[in-house]
Design a protein around this motif. Structure first.
Motif, PDB file in Angstrom:
ATOM      1  N   ASP A 218       0.980  -1.037  -0.019  1.00 38.68           N
ATOM      2  CA  ASP A 218       0.039  -0.043   0.005  1.00 38.68           C
ATOM      3  C   ASP A 218       0.844   1.285   0.071  1.00 38.68           C
ATOM      4  O   ASP A 218       0.732   2.317  -0.706  1.00 38.68           O
ATOM      5  CB  ASP A 218      -0.899   0.097   1.348  1.00 38.68           C
ATOM      6  N   GLN A 219       1.982   1.195   0.819  1.00 33.12           N
ATOM      7  CA  GLN A 219       2.861   2.423   0.784  1.00 33.12           C
ATOM      8  C   GLN A 219       3.655   2.635  -0.430  1.00 33.12           C
ATOM      9  O   GLN A 219       3.596   3.652  -0.980  1.00 33.12           O
ATOM     10  CB  GLN A 219       3.826   2.195   2.017  1.00 33.12           C
ATOM     11  N   PHE A 220       4.168   1.480  -1.112  1.00 34.27           N
ATOM     12  CA  PHE A 220       4.777   1.359  -2.306  1.00 34.27           C
ATOM     13  C   PHE A 220       3.719   1.874  -3.519  1.00 34.27           C
ATOM     14  O   PHE A 220       4.224   2.775  -4.412  1.00 34.27           O
ATOM     15  CB  PHE A 220       5.071   0.152  -2.465  1.00 34.27           C
TER      16      PHE A 220
ATOM     17  N   ALA B  10       6.829  -4.419  -7.491  1.00 31.55           N
ATOM     18  CA  ALA B  10       7.405  -3.393  -8.652  1.00 31.55           C
ATOM     19  C   ALA B  10       7.285  -4.089  -9.930  1.00 31.55           C
ATOM     20  O   ALA B  10       6.811  -3.351 -10.868  1.00 31.55           O
ATOM     21  CB  ALA B  10       8.938  -3.394  -8.092  1.00 31.55           C
ATOM     22  N   HIS B  11       7.425  -5.454 -10.080  1.00 28.32           N
ATOM     23  CA  HIS B  11       7.459  -5.939 -11.560  1.00 28.32           C
ATOM     24  C   HIS B  11       5.877  -5.884 -12.053  1.00 28.32           C
ATOM     25  O   HIS B  11       5.709  -5.728 -12.977  1.00 28.32           O
ATOM     26  CB  HIS B  11       7.880  -7.376 -11.496  1.00 28.32           C
ATOM     27  N   GLN B  12       4.834  -6.264 -10.970  1.00 20.81           N
ATOM     28  CA  GLN B  12       3.509  -6.142 -11.502  1.00 20.81           C
ATOM     29  C   GLN B  12       3.138  -4.549 -11.824  1.00 20.81           C
ATOM     30  O   GLN B  12       2.118  -4.490 -12.899  1.00 20.81           O
ATOM     31  CB  GLN B  12       2.668  -6.563 -10.178  1.00 20.81           C
ATOM     32  N   ASN B  13       3.946  -3.650 -11.609  1.00 20.75           N
ATOM     33  CA  ASN B  13       3.630  -2.472 -11.998  1.00 20.75           C
ATOM     34  C   ASN B  13       4.596  -1.881 -12.959  1.00 20.75           C
ATOM     35  O   ASN B  13       4.841  -0.701 -13.083  1.00 20.75           O
ATOM     36  CB  ASN B  13       3.504  -1.435 -10.622  1.00 20.75           C
ATOM     37  N   GLY B  14       5.351  -2.745 -13.460  1.00 18.82           N
ATOM     38  CA  GLY B  14       6.109  -2.351 -14.825  1.00 18.82           C
ATOM     39  C   GLY B  14       7.360  -1.636 -14.311  1.00 18.82           C
ATOM     40  O   GLY B  14       8.202  -0.874 -15.132  1.00 18.82           O
ATOM     41  N   VAL B  15       7.903  -1.730 -13.072  1.00 13.62           N
ATOM     42  CA  VAL B  15       9.152  -1.157 -12.377  1.00 13.62           C
ATOM     43  C   VAL B  15      10.267  -2.145 -12.438  1.00 13.62           C
ATOM     44  O   VAL B  15       9.825  -3.271 -11.892  1.00 13.62           O
ATOM     45  CB  VAL B  15       8.717  -0.504 -11.086  1.00 13.62           C
ATOM     46  N   GLN B  16      11.243  -1.681 -12.668  1.00 16.64           N
ATOM     47  CA  GLN B  16      12.495  -2.770 -12.465  1.00 16.64           C
ATOM     48  C   GLN B  16      13.250  -2.527 -11.348  1.00 16.64           C
ATOM     49  O   GLN B  16      13.061  -1.440 -10.669  1.00 16.64           O
ATOM     50  CB  GLN B  16      13.418  -2.449 -13.928  1.00 16.64           C
ATOM     51  N   VAL B  17      14.147  -3.236 -10.904  1.00 17.98           N
ATOM     52  CA  VAL B  17      14.854  -3.285  -9.707  1.00 17.98           C
ATOM     53  C   VAL B  17      16.449  -3.694 -10.267  1.00 17.98           C
ATOM     54  O   VAL B  17      16.547  -4.848 -10.803  1.00 17.98           O
ATOM     55  CB  VAL B  17      14.473  -4.294  -8.838  1.00 17.98           C
ATOM     56  N   TRP B  18      17.323  -2.879 -10.084  1.00 13.76           N
ATOM     57  CA  TRP B  18      18.860  -2.986 -10.719  1.00 13.76           C
ATOM     58  C   TRP B  18      19.552  -2.997  -9.078  1.00 13.76           C
ATOM     59  O   TRP B  18      19.488  -1.746  -8.310  1.00 13.76           O
ATOM     60  CB  TRP B  18      19.320  -1.779 -11.371  1.00 13.76           C
TER      61      TRP B  18
ATOM     62  N   PRO C 219      11.304 -10.051  -1.153  1.00  9.10           N
ATOM     63  CA  PRO C 219      10.527 -10.478  -2.516  1.00  9.10           C
ATOM     64  C   PRO C 219       9.007 -10.017  -2.692  1.00  9.10           C
ATOM     65  O   PRO C 219       8.660  -9.767  -3.944  1.00  9.10           O
ATOM     66  CB  PRO C 219      10.328 -12.028  -1.879  1.00  9.10           C
ATOM     67  N   LYS C 220       8.409  -9.820  -1.923  1.00  9.03           N
ATOM     68  CA  LYS C 220       6.970  -9.197  -1.881  1.00  9.03           C
ATOM     69  C   LYS C 220       6.735  -7.766  -2.756  1.00  9.03           C
ATOM     70  O   LYS C 220       6.402  -7.392  -3.598  1.00  9.03           O
ATOM     71  CB  LYS C 220       6.052  -9.099  -0.778  1.00  9.03           C
ATOM     72  N   LEU C 221       7.999  -6.912  -2.080  1.00 12.77           N
ATOM     73  CA  LEU C 221       7.962  -5.718  -2.923  1.00 12.77           C
ATOM     74  C   LEU C 221       8.469  -5.529  -4.290  1.00 12.77           C
ATOM     75  O   LEU C 221       7.970  -4.789  -5.004  1.00 12.77           O
ATOM     76  CB  LEU C 221       8.714  -4.655  -1.983  1.00 12.77           C
ATOM     77  N   LEU C 222       9.308  -6.637  -4.290  1.00 11.24           N
ATOM     78  CA  LEU C 222       9.842  -6.685  -5.792  1.00 11.24           C
ATOM     79  C   LEU C 222       8.865  -7.129  -6.742  1.00 11.24           C
ATOM     80  O   LEU C 222       8.949  -6.920  -7.743  1.00 11.24           O
ATOM     81  CB  LEU C 222      11.332  -7.705  -5.524  1.00 11.24           C
ATOM     82  N   ALA C 223       8.099  -8.342  -6.313  1.00 13.93           N
ATOM     83  CA  ALA C 223       7.181  -8.906  -7.096  1.00 13.93           C
ATOM     84  C   ALA C 223       6.219  -7.663  -7.330  1.00 13.93           C
ATOM     85  O   ALA C 223       5.674  -7.523  -8.576  1.00 13.93           O
ATOM     86  CB  ALA C 223       6.489  -9.884  -6.447  1.00 13.93           C
TER      87      ALA C 223
END
Length: 265
Positions: A192-194, A218-226, A212-216
């Motif tokens: 929710d905060q994200f 991010a991906h669900q919202n088209g955002v990448q993680v580097w 893992p939950k926030l990374l997933a």
């Protein structure tokens, strides 16, 4: 109602809703996950120099990280630290030195060959059509930075890393399209905060999400993680735990070795 009035009213109301935020497109990359050469291939050549940038290209990296600062007289230069003390034969803060003074400096290196502090225009020329730029925006002039990126025809080859939320506002005033990257604030610990954070800021990459939950999410919202993996000694044992998270990019001190590993998997 005219578009300008609509924009004004939206800003008065606290910003655009999430679905109206500009959807920026990341540069194309060869590797999955992509490879970012930290300060250039600086285990081979001095950091933030033309030589380390060319070495990153030769290594096959997708991005070269460049740290950007502004001299006293408004010239954009590549320098990680606020001062020139650590990496050059000079002393003083970048923002208190003129471009002429910075040009006269020599960058320290192991093989004693002379290197100098490059300006941003030169690095843009070196990188064009060869490698993307991960622009670590330390302390520089936003309008002049974007002007030089456009003049070089590099609009689709640059991602800007923000070191503060104030920089976000400055960049979005100049351009709605450049891909922006930052760290997710430590205070954001749930979806929710994200979601609320993304609803008010068009950020397409984060560099610090390991949950893992926030990374997933991010991906669900088209955002990448580097993620940063750079260290003096790296190996497959260093990279496997990061790869297992499903990240989209890795910033490394050993780009050639990481490229070979990813291409050989």
């Amino acid at each position: 109602m005219t578009l300008s009035i609509l924009v004004f009213l939206l800003l008065l109301a606290g910003g655009f809703p999430s679905e109206a935020i500009a959807q920026t497109v990341l540069p194309e990359s060869r590797h999955t996950p992509l490879v970012i050469a930290h300060r250039g291939n600086h285990r081979k050549q001095p950091e933030n120099t033309v030589a380390s940038t060319k070495a990153a290209i030769q290594a096959g990296a997708d991005y070269v990280e460049i740290d950007l600062r502004t001299t006293m007289d408004g010239h954009l230069v590549a320098m990680h630290d606020g001062s020139v003390d650590r990496t050059t034969n000079g002393k003083g803060l970048v923002k208190q030195l003129s471009w002429s003074e910075v040009q006269s400096l020599r960058v320290f290196n192991d093989n004693k060959r002379p290197h100098r502090v490059p300006d941003f225009e030169e690095l843009l020329t070196v990188c064009k059509d060869k490698i993307n730029i991960y622009l670590d925006f330390k302390e520089a002039d936003v309008a002049e930075t974007w002007r030089q990126i456009r003049a070089a025809g590099m609009e689709k080859q640059v991602v800007v890393y923000l070191n503060s939320i104030e920089q976000y506002d400055e960049w979005r005033l100049i351009t709605p399209d450049v891909p922006l990257m930052t760290s997710l604030p430590d205070s954001i610990v749930n979806e929710d905060q994200f979601r609320d954070f993304l609803a008010h800021r068009s950020i397409v990459v984060f560099d610090n999400i390991r949950d893992p939950k926030l990374l997933a999410f991010a991906h669900q919202n088209g955002v990448q993680v580097w993620l940063d993996v750079q260290q003096a000694e790296e190996s497959p044992d260093t990279w496997r735990p990061i790869l297992s998270l499903g990240v989209d990019g890795m910033q490394t001190d050993h780009p050639a070795m990481l490229v070979r590993y990813l291409e050989g998997r």
